[in-house]
Design an enzyme around this catalytic site. Structure first.
Site, short mmCIF file in Angstrom:
data_model
loop_
_atom_site.label_atom_id
_atom_site.label_comp_id
_atom_site.label_asym_id
_atom_site.label_seq_id
_atom_site.Cartn_x
_atom_site.Cartn_y
_atom_site.Cartn_z
N GLU A 25 -5.50 -9.54 -3.76
CA GLU A 25 -4.60 -10.42 -4.51
C GLU A 25 -3.85 -11.26 -3.47
O GLU A 25 -2.84 -10.84 -2.89
CB GLU A 25 -3.66 -9.60 -5.39
CG GLU A 25 -4.44 -8.80 -6.45
CD GLU A 25 -3.58 -7.87 -7.28
OE1 GLU A 25 -2.33 -7.92 -7.16
OE2 GLU A 25 -4.14 -7.10 -8.08
N ASN A 71 -0.61 1.29 -6.14
CA ASN A 71 0.43 0.99 -7.12
C ASN A 71 0.55 2.04 -8.23
O ASN A 71 1.19 1.79 -9.25
CB ASN A 71 0.16 -0.38 -7.76
CG ASN A 71 1.43 -1.07 -8.20
OD1 ASN A 71 2.48 -0.93 -7.58
ND2 ASN A 71 1.35 -1.85 -9.28
N ARG A 72 -0.06 3.21 -8.02
CA ARG A 72 0.02 4.28 -9.01
C ARG A 72 0.37 5.64 -8.40
O ARG A 72 0.31 6.65 -9.10
CB ARG A 72 -1.33 4.42 -9.76
CG ARG A 72 -1.78 3.19 -10.53
CD ARG A 72 -0.90 2.89 -11.73
NE ARG A 72 -1.45 1.81 -12.54
CZ ARG A 72 -1.22 0.52 -12.32
NH1 ARG A 72 -0.44 0.16 -11.30
NH2 ARG A 72 -1.74 -0.41 -13.11
N HIS A 116 1.96 -9.76 -7.01
CA HIS A 116 0.61 -9.47 -7.50
C HIS A 116 -0.03 -10.71 -8.12
O HIS A 116 0.66 -11.61 -8.60
CB HIS A 116 0.64 -8.37 -8.56
CG HIS A 116 0.98 -7.02 -8.03
ND1 HIS A 116 0.01 -6.11 -7.67
CD2 HIS A 116 2.17 -6.44 -7.77
CE1 HIS A 116 0.61 -5.01 -7.22
NE2 HIS A 116 1.92 -5.18 -7.27
N ARG A 168 6.90 -0.57 -5.97
CA ARG A 168 8.27 -1.10 -5.96
C ARG A 168 9.29 -0.11 -6.53
O ARG A 168 10.49 -0.31 -6.37
CB ARG A 168 8.32 -2.40 -6.76
CG ARG A 168 7.88 -2.22 -8.21
CD ARG A 168 7.69 -3.54 -8.93
NE ARG A 168 7.09 -3.35 -10.25
CZ ARG A 168 5.79 -3.42 -10.49
NH1 ARG A 168 4.95 -3.64 -9.49
NH2 ARG A 168 5.31 -3.24 -11.71
N GLU A 178 3.84 -10.97 -11.30
CA GLU A 178 2.40 -10.99 -11.62
C GLU A 178 2.03 -12.41 -12.02
O GLU A 178 2.47 -12.90 -13.06
CB GLU A 178 2.11 -10.02 -12.77
CG GLU A 178 0.66 -9.80 -13.07
CD GLU A 178 0.03 -8.73 -12.19
OE1 GLU A 178 -1.06 -9.00 -11.65
OE2 GLU A 178 0.61 -7.64 -12.05
N TYR A 288 -9.10 -3.99 -14.20
CA TYR A 288 -8.89 -2.93 -15.17
C TYR A 288 -10.18 -2.46 -15.85
O TYR A 288 -10.14 -1.60 -16.72
CB TYR A 288 -7.86 -3.36 -16.21
CG TYR A 288 -6.45 -3.45 -15.66
CD1 TYR A 288 -6.14 -2.94 -14.40
CD2 TYR A 288 -5.42 -4.04 -16.38
CE1 TYR A 288 -4.86 -3.03 -13.89
CE2 TYR A 288 -4.13 -4.13 -15.88
CZ TYR A 288 -3.86 -3.62 -14.63
OH TYR A 288 -2.59 -3.70 -14.12
#
Length: 313
Positions: A25, A71-72, A116, A168, A178, A288
């Site tokens: 990204e 990010n998870r 992002h 974050r 985003e 996704y």
């Protein structure tokens, strides 16, 4: 004179701007690397602003991640998992938490902007994690007004059953930015400009807040996450239909009962079945597919923030 409806908030002194949480990204990566070389644009009096590349190995390979989604993994289990044989992104999360956290502590950074891109037609979207964070809602209200008439949707990801554990989230005030549509591994000037303007106005807000300006109570319209919707699949788990042309690129637009959402290879239309209007987003997001998510259903609601003023003003 300060109104009884005004909350005194601690001044915001330490801000980080994250790029490269996902290494393909490119807008955030491009901006952060520029600001690391020449940070005059993001400096504000009395404010420490640190641009930071969060996932350098993924950035180098121009891939979303190396082992797992950075990010998870900012949850207590991963941040406290002190063993050697762990995925690269989990180790990186621990390093980031050490530098900018610890998460949920007084020592954590005050504010993190996490930059992002999306392949979906979401425009310049602000992502809110906490519906009770007066400071962040006030900032989003300021940014939306500064960007008007350009649209700046606010996406609330607070949900009892959907836990994100974002990069974050270690900050006291986490802000997701985003911006799309932009293909993975590509830079677009218009998308870069949208992202840059959002950061400018966000930092301006922090500066004005720290200077002592009182912000009266405000209300913003937001899109609250309700449910993730998967593609139709066969018994082998393979996708059997694609996003319908009527839904493609229609992020944030109303979706009503009976509206087309999927189209099979044989030309059969699959319609939305629901009792009320929803507003889809992350429609056909490339990243996704692996998460089995065709789009996200949201509802439109209003959030009100109390008035705020810096406690040291």
């Amino acid at each position: 004179m300060t109104s009884c409806y005004v909350v005194h908030e601690a001044p915001v002194r330490r801000v980080a701007i994250f790029g490269g949480t996902h290494g393909n990204e490119l807008s955030g990566i491009f901006l952060v690397k520029h600001w690391q070389e020449n940070g005059a644009e993001i400096q504000r009096t009395g404010l420490e602003v640190r641009p930071f590349i969060t996932n350098p190995r993924a950035v180098k390979k121009c891939t979303r991640y190396i082992d797992c989604d950075l990010n998870r993994v900012f949850d207590p289990d991963n941040l406290g998992h002190m063993i050697e044989d762990i995925p690269y992104e989990v180790r990186r999360a621990q390093e980031i938490n050490h530098i900018f956290g610890p998460k949920d502590s007084d020592d954590a950074y005050d504010l993190i902007f996490d930059l992002h891109n999306t392949t979906s037609n979401m425009g310049g979207t602000l992502i809110l994690e906490n519906s009770r964070n007066n400071f962040t809602i006030q900032m989003f209200h300021y940014i939306k007004n500064a960007l008007a008439p350009e649209c700046c949707p606010v996406f609330l990801i607070e949900h009892p059953n959907l836990k994100y554990a974002t990069t974050r989230s270690i900050a006291k005030h986490p802000v997701g930015v985003e911006v799309g549509p932009q293909p993975q591994g590509v830079l677009r000037a218009d998308i870069l400009d949208k992202m840059r303007k959002i950061i400018k106005h966000g930092l301006d807000f922090v500066h004005i807040f720290n200077e002592g300006k009182e912000f009266p109570p405000c209300t913003i319209e937001i899109y609250k996450i309700m449910e993730k919707v998967d593609y139709p699949r066969n018994k082998h788990g393979e996708i059997t239909a694609v996003i319908h042309p009527s839904l493609q690129d229609q992020d944030w637009q109303p979706l009503n009962n009976g509206d087309p959402i999927f189209l099979t290879i044989d030309g059969e239309t699959i319609n939305y079945e629901g009792d009320s209007t929803v507003y889809p987003t992350f429609v056909n997001e490339a990243a996704y597919y692996e998460k089995k998510q065709a789009f996200v259903k949201t509802v439109k609601v209003k959030l009100t923030a109390k008035g705020i003023r810096s406690s040291l003003s």
